[in-house]
Design a protein around this motif. Structure first.
Motif, PDB file in Angstrom:
ATOM      1  N   HIS A  66     -19.074  77.157 -32.827  1.00  0.00           N
ATOM      2  CA  HIS A  66     -18.071  77.147 -31.851  1.00  0.00           C
ATOM      3  C   HIS A  66     -18.184  75.985 -31.183  1.00  0.00           C
ATOM      4  O   HIS A  66     -19.293  75.401 -30.860  1.00  0.00           O
ATOM      5  CB  HIS A  66     -18.184  78.355 -30.739  1.00  0.00           C
ATOM      6  CG  HIS A  66     -17.254  78.231 -29.547  1.00  0.00           C
ATOM      7  ND1 HIS A  66     -17.916  77.530 -28.324  1.00  0.00           N
ATOM      8  CD2 HIS A  66     -16.072  78.373 -29.541  1.00  0.00           C
ATOM      9  CE1 HIS A  66     -16.599  77.493 -27.590  1.00  0.00           C
ATOM     10  NE2 HIS A  66     -15.583  77.935 -28.324  1.00  0.00           N
ATOM     11  N   SER A  67     -16.954  75.093 -31.062  1.00  0.00           N
ATOM     12  CA  SER A  67     -16.774  74.023 -30.139  1.00  0.00           C
ATOM     13  C   SER A  67     -17.793  72.885 -30.938  1.00  0.00           C
ATOM     14  O   SER A  67     -17.752  72.549 -32.175  1.00  0.00           O
ATOM     15  CB  SER A  67     -17.160  74.071 -28.989  1.00  0.00           C
ATOM     16  OG  SER A  67     -16.940  72.793 -28.258  1.00  0.00           O
ATOM     17  N   GLU A  68     -18.904  72.510 -30.353  1.00  0.00           N
ATOM     18  CA  GLU A  68     -19.768  71.447 -30.874  1.00  0.00           C
ATOM     19  C   GLU A  68     -20.495  72.152 -32.320  1.00  0.00           C
ATOM     20  O   GLU A  68     -20.817  71.169 -33.019  1.00  0.00           O
ATOM     21  CB  GLU A  68     -21.074  71.287 -29.923  1.00  0.00           C
ATOM     22  CG  GLU A  68     -21.942  70.092 -30.322  1.00  0.00           C
ATOM     23  CD  GLU A  68     -23.141  70.046 -29.430  1.00  0.00           C
ATOM     24  OE1 GLU A  68     -23.589  68.881 -29.246  1.00  0.00           O
ATOM     25  OE2 GLU A  68     -23.334  70.801 -28.744  1.00  0.00           O
ATOM     26  N   SER A  88     -15.408  77.845 -38.347  1.00  0.00           N
ATOM     27  CA  SER A  88     -15.411  77.031 -37.197  1.00  0.00           C
ATOM     28  C   SER A  88     -14.448  77.366 -36.153  1.00  0.00           C
ATOM     29  O   SER A  88     -13.206  77.530 -36.577  1.00  0.00           O
ATOM     30  CB  SER A  88     -15.000  75.572 -37.919  1.00  0.00           C
ATOM     31  OG  SER A  88     -14.727  74.726 -36.609  1.00  0.00           O
ATOM     32  N   ALA A  90     -12.875  76.834 -32.898  1.00  0.00           N
ATOM     33  CA  ALA A  90     -12.538  75.568 -31.908  1.00  0.00           C
ATOM     34  C   ALA A  90     -13.142  74.377 -32.276  1.00  0.00           C
ATOM     35  O   ALA A  90     -13.711  73.870 -31.289  1.00  0.00           O
ATOM     36  CB  ALA A  90     -12.288  75.843 -30.497  1.00  0.00           C
ATOM     37  N   GLY A  91     -13.696  74.318 -33.257  1.00  0.00           N
ATOM     38  CA  GLY A  91     -14.476  73.011 -33.767  1.00  0.00           C
ATOM     39  C   GLY A  91     -13.924  71.893 -33.778  1.00  0.00           C
ATOM     40  O   GLY A  91     -12.405  71.907 -33.739  1.00  0.00           O
ATOM     41  N   LEU A  92     -14.648  70.605 -34.138  1.00  0.00           N
ATOM     42  CA  LEU A  92     -13.780  69.364 -34.037  1.00  0.00           C
ATOM     43  C   LEU A  92     -13.081  69.224 -35.650  1.00  0.00           C
ATOM     44  O   LEU A  92     -13.512  69.212 -36.550  1.00  0.00           O
ATOM     45  CB  LEU A  92     -14.896  68.181 -34.011  1.00  0.00           C
ATOM     46  CG  LEU A  92     -15.574  68.137 -32.713  1.00  0.00           C
ATOM     47  CD1 LEU A  92     -16.523  66.976 -32.618  1.00  0.00           C
ATOM     48  CD2 LEU A  92     -14.560  68.101 -31.574  1.00  0.00           C
ATOM     49  N   GLY A  96     -15.040  63.202 -31.264  1.00  0.00           N
ATOM     50  CA  GLY A  96     -15.352  63.903 -30.077  1.00  0.00           C
ATOM     51  C   GLY A  96     -14.482  62.995 -28.953  1.00  0.00           C
ATOM     52  O   GLY A  96     -14.061  63.614 -28.018  1.00  0.00           O
ATOM     53  N   VAL A  99     -11.067  63.883 -28.825  1.00  0.00           N
ATOM     54  CA  VAL A  99     -10.673  65.408 -28.330  1.00  0.00           C
ATOM     55  C   VAL A  99     -10.894  64.985 -26.661  1.00  0.00           C
ATOM     56  O   VAL A  99     -10.145  65.989 -26.145  1.00  0.00           O
ATOM     57  CB  VAL A  99     -11.948  66.532 -28.698  1.00  0.00           C
ATOM     58  CG1 VAL A  99     -12.076  67.618 -28.075  1.00  0.00           C
ATOM     59  CG2 VAL A  99     -11.692  66.750 -30.466  1.00  0.00           C
ATOM     60  N   GLN A 103      -7.950  66.750 -24.459  1.00  0.00           N
ATOM     61  CA  GLN A 103      -8.406  67.438 -23.424  1.00  0.00           C
ATOM     62  C   GLN A 103      -8.204  67.107 -21.909  1.00  0.00           C
ATOM     63  O   GLN A 103      -7.541  67.755 -21.137  1.00  0.00           O
ATOM     64  CB  GLN A 103      -9.706  67.871 -23.390  1.00  0.00           C
ATOM     65  CG  GLN A 103     -10.188  68.938 -24.606  1.00  0.00           C
ATOM     66  CD  GLN A 103     -11.488  69.452 -24.719  1.00  0.00           C
ATOM     67  OE1 GLN A 103     -12.481  68.780 -24.050  1.00  0.00           O
ATOM     68  NE2 GLN A 103     -12.077  70.508 -25.363  1.00  0.00           N
ATOM     69  N   PHE A 207      -8.201  78.013 -34.421  1.00  0.00           N
ATOM     70  CA  PHE A 207      -7.885  77.454 -33.074  1.00  0.00           C
ATOM     71  C   PHE A 207      -7.057  78.279 -32.141  1.00  0.00           C
ATOM     72  O   PHE A 207      -5.979  78.877 -32.604  1.00  0.00           O
ATOM     73  CB  PHE A 207      -7.404  76.037 -33.215  1.00  0.00           C
ATOM     74  CG  PHE A 207      -8.118  75.158 -34.082  1.00  0.00           C
ATOM     75  CD1 PHE A 207      -8.985  74.090 -33.457  1.00  0.00           C
ATOM     76  CD2 PHE A 207      -8.133  74.758 -35.449  1.00  0.00           C
ATOM     77  CE1 PHE A 207      -9.982  73.243 -33.991  1.00  0.00           C
ATOM     78  CE2 PHE A 207      -9.059  73.962 -36.143  1.00  0.00           C
ATOM     79  CZ  PHE A 207      -9.845  73.326 -35.433  1.00  0.00           C
TER      80      PHE A 207
END
Length: 210
Positions: A66-68, A88, A90-92, A96, A99, A103, A207
């Motif tokens: 998740h995320s990172e 993944s 909500a991954g990249l 970064g 993002v 955000q 996502f």
């Protein structure tokens, strides 16, 4: 949320290995001095551990990040031959830094900021992101921005803050230190595109609309 995921997967016959971050619980190491690539090594060690177990299907070892964790998944997808699938959450998909800029804008707009205010914050974040290797310049940029924002507050709020310059200086020092943390700095500088391009195992990327 990870406990919920595990409790959903195990009744379906999917074994789940979860582990504490470095320096948390009984895990050794120091989280504060570690970065994205260290965490990828940790996840790779978890995969290696599962590969030694006779009760694990060696042809179906996957990674949910998740995320990172989605960035970690991309790193391992590009290099780990024992990894068979990736989820993944909500991954990249971009760097970064991109993002962070997106955000910042979306969060301000959701809080009711005008397009001009949101753009000003995005411009500030873009300025800050190129100063990560210069701690003094980074803190000074944040200080100037915090000072300008405080000066624009209604007088009642300024009075509640007290010493505006001391407030801005304290805020700048705190935020600069956060951005200088190895984990944050590495994540901002990481671009997952080359790693995703080298990933050949099946990937499910999820996502949310917000």
């Amino acid at each position: 949320p990870f406990e919920l995921l595990a409790n959903g997967l195990t009744p379906a016959g999917i074994a789940v290995l979860r582990y504490d971050d470095r320096g948390v619980g009984e895990s050794t190491g120091d989280f504060a001095t570690s970065d994205l690539h260290d965490f990828a090594d940790d996840a790779e060690a978890a995969i290696a551990f599962l590969s030694t177990r006779s009760d694990i299907d060696q042809d179906h070892i996957g990674l949910i990040g998740h995320s990172e964790g989605g960035a970690i998944a991309a790193i391992l997808g590009a290099r780990n031959a024992d990894l068979d699938f990736i989820v993944s959450l909500a991954g990249l998909g971009v760097s970064g830094e991109k993002v962070l800029l997106l955000q910042s804008r979306l969060m301000l707009e959701a809080e009711g900021a005008s397009p001009e205010e949101a753009q000003a914050q995005a411009d500030l974040m873009a300025e800050i992101s190129v100063l990560l290797d210069d701690p003094e310049a980074l803190e000074e940029a944040i200080f100037n921005a915090a000072l300008a924002q405080a000066d624009a507050l209604p007088q009642e709020q300024q009075d509640a803050i007290g010493d505006i310059e001391a407030y801005a200086r304290s805020l700048a020092a705190q935020q600069a230190a956060q951005l200088q943390a190895p984990s944050v700095k590495a994540l901002l500088e990481y671009d997952p595109d080359p790693d995703w391009a080298r990933t050949t195992v099946p990937v499910l990327a999820i996502f949310g609309g917000k």
